[in-house]
Design a protein around this motif. Sequence first.
Motif, mmCIF file in Angstrom:
data_model
loop_
_atom_site.group_PDB
_atom_site.id
_atom_site.type_symbol
_atom_site.label_atom_id
_atom_site.label_comp_id
_atom_site.label_asym_id
_atom_site.label_seq_id
_atom_site.Cartn_x
_atom_site.Cartn_y
_atom_site.Cartn_z
ATOM 1 N N ASN A 126 0.813 -1.225 0.000
ATOM 2 C CA ASN A 126 0.000 0.000 0.000
ATOM 3 C C ASN A 126 0.846 1.274 0.000
ATOM 4 O OD1 ASN A 126 -2.625 1.019 -0.235
ATOM 5 N ND2 ASN A 126 -2.696 1.542 1.950
ATOM 6 N N LYS A 127 2.111 1.163 -0.427
ATOM 7 C CA LYS A 127 2.980 2.323 -0.491
ATOM 8 C C LYS A 127 2.915 2.954 -1.875
ATOM 9 C CE LYS A 127 6.288 0.858 3.048
ATOM 10 N NZ LYS A 127 7.714 0.608 3.367
ATOM 11 N N LEU A 128 3.018 4.270 -1.908
ATOM 12 C CA LEU A 128 2.917 5.003 -3.169
ATOM 13 C C LEU A 128 4.099 4.689 -4.085
ATOM 14 C CD1 LEU A 128 1.284 7.372 -4.622
ATOM 15 C CD2 LEU A 128 3.145 8.839 -3.807
ATOM 16 N N ILE A 129 3.795 4.337 -5.343
ATOM 17 C CA ILE A 129 4.854 4.119 -6.337
ATOM 18 C C ILE A 129 4.656 5.023 -7.552
ATOM 19 C CG2 ILE A 129 5.328 1.742 -5.648
ATOM 20 C CD1 ILE A 129 3.632 0.829 -8.058
ATOM 21 N N GLY A 130 3.510 5.761 -7.588
ATOM 22 C CA GLY A 130 3.265 6.660 -8.706
ATOM 23 C C GLY A 130 1.821 7.136 -8.732
ATOM 24 N N ILE A 131 1.433 7.783 -9.840
ATOM 25 C CA ILE A 131 0.049 8.234 -10.017
ATOM 26 C C ILE A 131 -0.367 7.991 -11.463
ATOM 27 C CG2 ILE A 131 0.180 10.039 -8.245
ATOM 28 C CD1 ILE A 131 0.400 12.075 -10.592
ATOM 29 N N ILE A 132 -1.672 7.881 -11.674
ATOM 30 C CA ILE A 132 -2.226 7.814 -13.020
ATOM 31 C C ILE A 132 -3.268 8.925 -13.123
ATOM 32 C CG2 ILE A 132 -3.964 6.087 -12.371
ATOM 33 C CD1 ILE A 132 -2.240 6.262 -15.779
ATOM 34 N N THR A 133 -3.220 9.706 -14.194
ATOM 35 C CA THR A 133 -4.153 10.824 -14.334
ATOM 36 C C THR A 133 -5.313 10.459 -15.251
ATOM 37 O OG1 THR A 133 -3.058 11.803 -16.248
ATOM 38 C CG2 THR A 133 -2.227 12.428 -14.066
ATOM 39 N N VAL B 83 -0.981 12.873 -1.082
ATOM 40 C CA VAL B 83 -0.405 13.204 0.231
ATOM 41 C C VAL B 83 -0.100 11.887 0.931
ATOM 42 C CG1 VAL B 83 -0.718 14.451 2.400
ATOM 43 C CG2 VAL B 83 -1.848 15.274 0.311
ATOM 44 N N VAL B 84 1.158 11.707 1.364
ATOM 45 C CA VAL B 84 1.560 10.438 1.971
ATOM 46 C C VAL B 84 2.102 10.669 3.383
ATOM 47 C CG1 VAL B 84 2.093 9.374 -0.241
ATOM 48 C CG2 VAL B 84 3.892 10.573 1.005
ATOM 49 N N ASN B 85 2.004 9.621 4.210
ATOM 50 C CA ASN B 85 2.572 9.719 5.553
ATOM 51 C C ASN B 85 4.046 9.344 5.519
ATOM 52 O OD1 ASN B 85 2.675 6.922 5.435
ATOM 53 N ND2 ASN B 85 0.896 6.611 6.752
ATOM 54 N N GLU B 86 4.653 9.221 6.695
ATOM 55 C CA GLU B 86 6.099 8.951 6.756
ATOM 56 C C GLU B 86 6.465 7.573 6.209
ATOM 57 O OE1 GLU B 86 5.892 7.678 11.491
ATOM 58 O OE2 GLU B 86 6.918 9.502 10.874
ATOM 59 N N ASP B 87 5.467 6.673 6.091
ATOM 60 C CA ASP B 87 5.718 5.337 5.531
ATOM 61 C C ASP B 87 5.410 5.273 4.046
ATOM 62 O OD1 ASP B 87 6.489 4.228 8.020
ATOM 63 O OD2 ASP B 87 4.374 4.051 8.588
ATOM 64 N N MET B 88 5.170 6.452 3.432
ATOM 65 C CA MET B 88 4.859 6.568 2.008
ATOM 66 C C MET B 88 3.507 5.947 1.647
ATOM 67 S SD MET B 88 6.968 8.398 0.356
ATOM 68 C CE MET B 88 6.594 7.992 -1.340
ATOM 69 N N ILE B 89 2.615 5.848 2.624
ATOM 70 C CA ILE B 89 1.263 5.347 2.379
ATOM 71 C C ILE B 89 0.333 6.532 2.136
ATOM 72 C CG2 ILE B 89 -0.712 4.120 3.382
ATOM 73 C CD1 ILE B 89 1.319 2.467 4.993
ATOM 74 N N PRO B 90 -0.412 6.547 1.018
ATOM 75 C CA PRO B 90 -1.308 7.671 0.730
ATOM 76 C C PRO B 90 -2.360 7.878 1.831
ATOM 77 C CG PRO B 90 -1.018 6.306 -1.216
ATOM 78 C CD PRO B 90 -0.411 5.550 -0.072
ATOM 79 N N VAL B 91 -2.521 9.158 2.227
ATOM 80 C CA VAL B 91 -3.528 9.494 3.248
ATOM 81 C C VAL B 91 -4.487 10.565 2.742
ATOM 82 C CG1 VAL B 91 -2.097 8.843 5.219
ATOM 83 C CG2 VAL B 91 -1.940 11.176 4.288
ATOM 84 N N GLY B 92 -4.231 11.063 1.532
ATOM 85 C CA GLY B 92 -5.106 12.095 0.989
ATOM 86 C C GLY B 92 -4.641 12.560 -0.380
ATOM 87 N N VAL B 93 -5.423 13.480 -0.954
ATOM 88 C CA VAL B 93 -5.089 14.086 -2.246
ATOM 89 C C VAL B 93 -5.309 15.588 -2.123
ATOM 90 C CG1 VAL B 93 -5.721 14.265 -4.681
ATOM 91 C CG2 VAL B 93 -5.663 12.023 -3.570
ATOM 92 N N MET B 94 -4.389 16.364 -2.709
ATOM 93 C CA MET B 94 -4.468 17.825 -2.646
ATOM 94 C C MET B 94 -4.505 18.400 -4.044
ATOM 95 S SD MET B 94 -4.329 20.047 -0.066
ATOM 96 C CE MET B 94 -5.385 21.352 -0.658
ATOM 97 N N SER B 95 -5.384 19.384 -4.268
ATOM 98 C CA SER B 95 -5.459 20.024 -5.583
ATOM 99 C C SER B 95 -5.035 21.481 -5.483
ATOM 100 C CB SER B 95 -6.893 19.953 -6.134
ATOM 101 O OG SER B 95 -7.739 20.828 -5.425
ATOM 102 N N THR B 96 -4.490 21.995 -6.568
ATOM 103 C CA THR B 96 -4.088 23.399 -6.623
ATOM 104 C C THR B 96 -5.299 24.307 -6.426
ATOM 105 O OG1 THR B 96 -2.367 22.783 -8.199
ATOM 106 C CG2 THR B 96 -2.888 25.116 -8.018
ATOM 107 N N LYS B 97 -6.446 23.880 -6.945
ATOM 108 C CA LYS B 97 -7.668 24.667 -6.802
ATOM 109 C C LYS B 97 -8.038 24.841 -5.338
ATOM 110 C CE LYS B 97 -12.479 24.844 -8.371
ATOM 111 N NZ LYS B 97 -13.549 24.155 -9.140
#
Length: 578
Positions: free
Chosen positions: A42-49, A101-115
Motif C-alpha cells: 500500500n505504499k505510493l509508487i506513482g500516479i495515473i491521471t 499526500v503520503v505519511n512517513e511510511d509513504m502510504i497515501p492518506v489524501g489528495v491535494m489540488s491546486t484549486k
Amino acid sequence: MLISDLMTTNFICCTKEQTLKEVRPMFTKTYSNILPVVDDSNKLIGIITKNKIFQILTTQPSLDMTIDKIYNANPIFLNPTDHVEETRKLLLKYNVGHAPVVNEDMIPVGVMSTKQLLSSYSTVYSQLSSVLEFAYDAIILVNQKAEITMVNKGFTDLFGLTRKEALNKSTTELFPELNIEMVIKTGISIHNTPHIIDGQQSLLSILPIRENGEVISAICKVTYRGLTHLHEALTKVKKLEKKLSYYQNEINEMKGTKYTLFDIAGESERIRKVKHEATLASKSMSTVLIIGESGTGKELFAQGIHATSSQKGTFVQVNCAAIPPELLESELFGYEDGAFTGAKKGGMKGKFELAQNGTIFLDEIGDMPITLQTKILRVLQEKEFQPIGSPRTIHLNTKIIAATNQNLEKLVAEGKFREDLYYRLNIIRLDIPPLRERMDDLPDIIQAVIQRLSDSGFYIRGVTHSALTKLMKHAWPGNVRELQNVLERAANLKTGDYIDAEDIPTFNQNNEKNDFVHQSTSTYKDKILSTERDMIISALKEAKGNKTKASQLLGISRPWLYNKMKKYNLEYSIIEKE
C-alpha cells in the motif's frame, strides 16, 4: 495552515497491474483527477491521471492493457505537515493540478489540488485583509525576509504611501528605523515601545510568528491614535499599582526582603521554569542551592523564596566572599562575652541565630574556607549549633539558601569544597540562566528597571525603539546587573522623557575606551547630522521641492525623507527660500 487541514481524504488507489477497464470507472467515484498507484504494501509508487487514461484510449482501443507502462512513477507528492503557502508555490511551479499526500511510511492518506489551495489561500487572505483594514492601528504583515505581504490603510496613511508602494517591498529599505528584521532574527517580541514617526509620538509592537519553533513572519503594529486617552488610563493604573506596591513593601520589610518572585521580570520558558521551581522550593524546609553567573539575580530569587515561604522570621544575608575568613565563623555563629580577646562586651548574636524562624542566605558559598565548611555541614545535618565560647546549643528552625557563581563540582574535584557539604546543599537546585540565553525577557527587564529608576526619583517614561534595538545587540556579559548600570547611566544623561540610542554608550570591553568612543561618537554624530541636512536640502532644491523625486535622488524612501525633513525642521517653504 497545514496540508492536513485542507486535503481530501475521500480518494481511491489502484495498482499498476490493473487494466484500463478496471481503472477508468474509478474516476467516477472520486472528484480527483488522479489516482495514487500503490504496491502490495500500500505504499505510493506513482500516479495515473484521468487525462492520461483518455489519451491512451484514443490511440489504444483495447481496455485489457495494464497501466504499468503508462503511470507516472516519479510524481510530486506531499506530506500532511507541509505548509499551505509553500505547497501552493510548489504546485504552481511544476504546473501540477493534483498531488497525493503520503505519511512517513509513504502510504497515501489524501489528495491535494491546486484549486483547493488557491481557494483556501484566497479566503484566508481576504478575511485577514478585512480584519486588518478595519483595525484602528497601523498594521503590516511581513514574511521571513521582512518583505511586506499585507498592509492596512492605517499604515499607508501614517507613512504617506500607497498600498502598491508598500506591498512586497523590504521594510529594511523602506522603514529601517522599525528594525523589523531584528525581531525576525532574534525572535524577541516588542510591546508598546515608544517611537517617533513624523514627529508624532507612537507606540510600536512587533510580534514574531513561529512555526515548528522557527520565525517565519512577523506582524508590526503602530499605535498613533488616541494615545492621550491611553496615557491617562495607564497613569491611573500606575497609581493603583503604587498603592498595592506600598502595602506589599510593608509586608516585605517585616520579613526583611525587598523583592518577591513576582518582581523577577521575564516570561521566557527558561525563567518561568526557574520561578516555578523556586515557588515549590519555598514550600519546604529543604536546603536550596542557587547557581548562576554574577549579575543574574541570585539574591532576588533567594528573597523571593523567603517572601513566598511560611517563615515568619527575617531574611538574613551573608556574603561569604566579603568577610575575612578569620571573622566569618563569629559572624555566622556569634560568640559569648569574653569568648576571645577583643570580643564585644556582652557577646554577639550570629547570623544563624538572627535568622531564627526565617531564612539565611549564604551568598558566594564557593568562597567559604574549607575549615568552616565542616561546621556548616554539621548545622545542616543536625539543625543546631553553639556560639563560640558558649556551652548552650541553639536549635534552628531556619530555611537555608546558598548561592554561588562557581562550578562547585570542579571545586570538589580540586579538593577546595567538601563533597558531603555539596550533596547536602544540592537538594533543591535552581540554575539561573544568563541574560544572553533569555533575551526574550530583555524588554520586560528593561521596563522593570525603568520603573525602579522612576520610583527612585528619575523622571523617565521608558526607552525608545532605537535604544531598545541597540540594547538587544549587546551580549550582556555582566547580565542584569550590567543592564541596570547602563540604564541608570543613560537616565542621568538623557535630555528628553525617554532614553534614546544616543544616551546609551557604545559597548566595549575596555571601560576607558568605551567612554572615549561614546564621546567621540557624539562629536562625529553632530558632523554627520549636519552633512545629512545639507544633502537633503540640495536634493530638494534640485527636485524643485518634489519630495518623491528628492527621495529618489537620495536613494531613500519617501516616508524616510518625510521623517528626516521633520527632524531637521525642513519645510517646503524653507527649501524654496533657500
